[in-house]
Every structure is written in C-alpha cells, then in structure tokens.
Design an enzyme around this catalytic site. Structure first.
Site, PDB file in Angstrom:
ATOM      1  N   HIS A 160      -2.967   3.502  15.734  1.00  0.00           N
ATOM      2  CA  HIS A 160      -2.506   2.173  15.285  1.00  0.00           C
ATOM      3  C   HIS A 160      -3.611   1.426  14.536  1.00  0.00           C
ATOM      4  O   HIS A 160      -3.614   0.192  14.521  1.00  0.00           O
ATOM      5  CB  HIS A 160      -2.044   1.322  16.472  1.00  0.00           C
ATOM      6  CG  HIS A 160      -1.089   2.032  17.392  1.00  0.00           C
ATOM      7  ND1 HIS A 160       0.273   1.940  17.267  1.00  0.00           N
ATOM      8  CD2 HIS A 160      -1.308   2.883  18.430  1.00  0.00           C
ATOM      9  CE1 HIS A 160       0.855   2.692  18.197  1.00  0.00           C
ATOM     10  NE2 HIS A 160      -0.089   3.284  18.908  1.00  0.00           N
ATOM     11  N   SER A 281     -15.135  -3.223 -12.190  1.00  0.00           N
ATOM     12  CA  SER A 281     -14.130  -4.218 -12.542  1.00  0.00           C
ATOM     13  C   SER A 281     -14.528  -4.861 -13.861  1.00  0.00           C
ATOM     14  O   SER A 281     -15.713  -4.961 -14.177  1.00  0.00           O
ATOM     15  CB  SER A 281     -14.059  -5.279 -11.443  1.00  0.00           C
ATOM     16  OG  SER A 281     -13.625  -6.512 -11.967  1.00  0.00           O
ATOM     17  N   LYS A 287     -18.079  -5.064  -8.201  1.00  0.00           N
ATOM     18  CA  LYS A 287     -17.086  -4.141  -7.665  1.00  0.00           C
ATOM     19  C   LYS A 287     -17.404  -2.667  -7.844  1.00  0.00           C
ATOM     20  O   LYS A 287     -17.973  -2.243  -8.843  1.00  0.00           O
ATOM     21  CB  LYS A 287     -15.700  -4.415  -8.291  1.00  0.00           C
ATOM     22  CG  LYS A 287     -15.009  -5.639  -7.783  1.00  0.00           C
ATOM     23  CD  LYS A 287     -14.835  -5.707  -6.271  1.00  0.00           C
ATOM     24  CE  LYS A 287     -13.672  -4.964  -5.705  1.00  0.00           C
ATOM     25  NZ  LYS A 287     -12.369  -5.189  -6.150  1.00  0.00           N
TER      26      LYS A 287
END
Ligand code: ARG
Length: 462
Positions: A160, A281, A287
């Site tokens: 999970h 980016s 980025k």
C-alpha cells in the site's frame, strides 16, 4: 495477358477503384515489411509446384530467379512500391511480370492471397517473437547484474506504499526478473500454436491441384500444415496471442518504471538515475526529470490499445476472410515496435539506476518495519500464540510512535513494560538487516536465499 498498369481483376471490374479508396484500402505502406517472408514463401511454393509437376520446370526456374532479383531490388531500396497494386503480394507479382514476362503468371497457381498473407504474417510474428525474447534476455541479464551488487542493500519493502518490512534491493529487483521470465515464456509458448503452415488453404476451400503441403510446411519451418482450410484463412489468434504477450510484458515494465519514478521522487529519494536517463525543464533550472521511465509507463497504453483493437476486429467477423483482417498487420507491427523500444529503454534504465543505500537503510528503519519480527520472536522464544504476540507488538508500536522513536531506539526497560521476561538479546530483533536475513524461507529475502537465486538465474541465462 496481365497488362502492366492494370489490376489483376481488370477483366472483371471495368473501372479502377475510386482514388480515395485506392489510398485508404491499400496496405502496401504497412505490409511491405513482409517482403522477405513473402518472397521466401513464394519461392517455396514455386519449388513445390515444380516438384509436383503442377507448373513446367522452366517457368518455375524463371520465377525463382525473378523473385531473387526482386529481393535484391527491395534490399537496395530500388523497388518502387505502388499503392495501385494494393499490397506486398500484388506489388511483387506485378514486378515479376515486369522482369520475366508472362512466365510470372504461373506463380499464383494453387494459392490465394488469403493463405499467402497468413503464411507471411505467421513467419513474421515467429521471427519477431524471437527478437523480443532476445531483448528480454538482455534485460534479465542487466537485472541480475544490478542485483548482484545489491544483495546486502536493505530497503523498505512496501505494501500500500506504506513501509512494510525490510527487504534486499536485489530481491526487489529480482521480482521483475521473475515477471520477465514469464513474459519470455509467453512468447515461447505462442510459438507452439503458431507453428502450423497455412499455405495451401488457398482462398478458403483448399485446392484441386495435387499440392504437397507437408513439403511447404517443412521448408517454411512449420511443424505441420493446418488441418482446416476455412479456419486457416480466418484465424488471427496468433496475432492476438502475440499482442497479449506484448501487453503483459509492457504492463510489467510499466510497473517497474512506475516503481522507479516513485523511488526517485524528491519525497522518497531512494534511487537516482545517471544523467543519461534524465531531461531538464525549459523553465525550472533545477529539474531532472525521469522521462524514459515515464515513456515506458505511458506506452503500455499503446500496447493495450493494439490488443483491444485486434480483439474487436475479430469479434463478430463471419468466417472466413474479410478485408477487416488487413488491419491486423499495422496493429501487430506497432505493438512490436512499441514493446521493442520499451525494452530498449528499460535496459538503459536498469543500467543507469543507483540505489541511495544510506537513505534506503534509514527508511527501512522507519515505520516500525520490524514489528512483525518482534511478534515472531515472542512466538518462537516464549511459546505464546501469534495473535497474542501481535497484540503485544502493536502496543510497543503505539508506545514508540507516541515517544517519537524508531523501534531500534527503544531500551530494554521500555520494551519490558510490555513483556516482562526479556533480556537484551531481544534488541537484535529490531535490527533491519537481521530482520531481512531472517527471511530464510524458500523465495524469501535473506542474503543467503538471494545469493542462491542469483546463481540459478545466472545459470538460466547462459
Ligand atoms: N492485403 C490483404 C490482407 O492483408 C491480403 C489478402 C487479400 N485477400 C483478399 N481476398 N482481398 O489481408
């Protein structure tokens, strides 16, 4: 006889097909990819016709030579494919007329494009399955290499997406090895079903010529001829099987890519990629984005789409051949191309992924990941039931949470508040590496197990 610019059926159909349909209905731009299979199958068909004295040897020899010549032209890029001749089969037949004249007219004896196209296509799918199997082998090897270096690397295993239990990074990677091994098997198993030769089914009913289907089947590399001519020209199960195998494999790679994207995220920082696997980016200077992993995940949609389209084309199609079937090739070719690229990207990704070992270890310790180990310890050492031990362990977790401590930061006295009869040996239970290595059951994550598995995998890959 066959006039250069006319269709094969111009004696019957007096006006040329509409210009728009000529463009839409032609498959040449797609099925020219089958040229090698088409020429190969035509040659074997012709050899059979000669052997069975269905056509004169002299004419047959001319056909064989002409076909070789055409193959050479196509290979050299000197062959002009024409939309007005619809598909690869008629483009080659037309060219054969150009090269050897009316002798070419003997080639299409005792066959139809309907059995011809399935023959070519099956040969192509067989060969392409082998290419994908080879790619899968590379990937499995790369996974083993990466795992080999990380047997002792502890990371949190998740369920999970919540920290669950400590596992070896190698064990985690090798989970994908198992999936890919099944994918490989799927392509291999498909070979069994595909291994029947369609050639000789002709349009749908077989033929009155004394053909030798065993000869053509054997020479084409099939196990045996198909047993029902109607089924033969109607069947595209093999294309569906192939697209299904592609889709499942893409799904596995997508899960791996998604895992990596999450583990690489700024929130997790459990792995990083070499710059080769990253893009920047246009606006944000800081980025480093994992584009290849994202494309692996995204393109799974293409593989699913191709499978879905093929299944839908087949549904409700009366027996036997219909033009609907012509679109099977674009779907299968696209499915293959997409998965092949995905496999290439996955190979690169595996080679260029690096575990952040310190962070992995630290995160493996958070989230009370050894709570089960403590319960197991009580069961083994104190002979109490698992459910009782589980309750004691959950109380310790609650206590640790309240006091903002990891389980391995608790003192013996703190632990003894929940179960009296304990000595300092119990503290080892909360060590994540000990926890990992205690999972010695077959298929478990202990270093010993993983090392044994790696030996097996290396042998398998040889
Ligand atoms: N290009 C066709 C295909 O891919 C070949 C078979 C054509 N047969 C026919 N009866 N029109 O399906």
């Amino acid at each position: 006889m066959t006039n250069k610019n006319k269709t094969v059926w111009s004696g019957r159909i007096k006006t040329p097909v509409s210009k728009s349909f000529q463009r839409i209905g032609a498959s040449i731009n797609v099925d020219k990819r089958l040229y090698e299979q088409d020429i190969y199958a035509s040659k074997i068909h012709t050899q059979m016709l000669i052997k069975k004295k269905i056509i004169p040897t002299k004419e047959g020899q001319k056909i064989l030579k002409g076909l070789d010549k055409i193959k050479g032209q196509i290979k050299k890029g000197k062959f002009i494919f024409k939309e007005k001749y619809e598909d690869i089969h008629l483009n080659i037949e037309k060219k054969l007329f150009e090269i050897i004249g009316n002798s070419a007219g003997y080639m299409h004896t005792a066959r139809s494009r309907n059995d011809q196209v399935v023959t070519d296509f099956k040969l192509w799918v067989k060969n392409s399955s082998l290419i994908l199997i080879k790619e899968l082998n590379f990937l499995m090897k790369n996974i083993v290499n990466k795992a080999d270096k990380n047997v002792g690397t502890v990371m949190p295993g998740f369920t999970h997406l919540k920290n669950a239990q400590p596992v070896s990074f190698a064990h985690y990677l090798l989970a994908y090895y198992e999936m890919l091994k099944r994918d490989k098997k799927r392509f291999q198993t498909n070979m069994e079903l595909i291994n029947e030769s369609p050639l000789g089914a002709a349009a749908l009913s077989g033929t009155s010529y004394n053909i030798d289907r065993n000869f053509t089947s054997k020479r084409l590399g099939f196990k045996k001829p198909t047993r029902n001519s109607i089924d033969t020209v109607s069947d595209r199960d093999f294309a569906i099987d192939f697209l299904y195998a592609c889709a499942v494999c893409a799904m596995h790679l997508s899960r791996m890519a998604e895992d990596f994207i999450i583990l690489n995220s700024d929130a997790y920082q459990l792995i990083s990629f070499n710059d080769r696997m990253l893009t920047g980016s246009s606006i944000m200077p800081q980025k480093k984005n994992p584009d290849p992993a994202e494309l692996i995940r995204g393109r799974t949609g293409i593989n699913y789409g191709k499978l879905n389209s093929m299944l839908t084309i087949m549904k409700g199609l009366p027996i036997s051949y219909f033009k609907d079937l012509q679109d099977d090739k674009a779907l299968v070719f696209d499915g293959f191309d997409t998965l092949k690229d995905t496999l290439t990207m996955s190979n690169e990704l595996i080679k260029n992924v690096n575990p952040n070992k310190t962070r992995m270890f630290d995160m493996a310790k958070t989230g009370y990941t050894t709570a089960t180990d403590f319960a197991d310890y009580l069961v083994r050492d104190k002979k109490i039931s698992f459910r009782e031990a589980y309750n004691i362990s959950s109380k310790i977790v609650n206590y640790a949470e309240k006091n903002k401590k990891n389980l391995d930061e608790l003192t013996l006295n703190e632990i003894k508040k929940f179960y009296k009869n304990l000595n300092k040996d119990v503290l080892k239970i909360f060590n994540v590496k000990n926890s990992m290595n205690s999972k010695n059951s077959y298929g478990g994550t202990s270093e010993r197990n993983v090392k044994n598995m790696l030996k097996k995998y290396k042998k398998e890959l040889r």
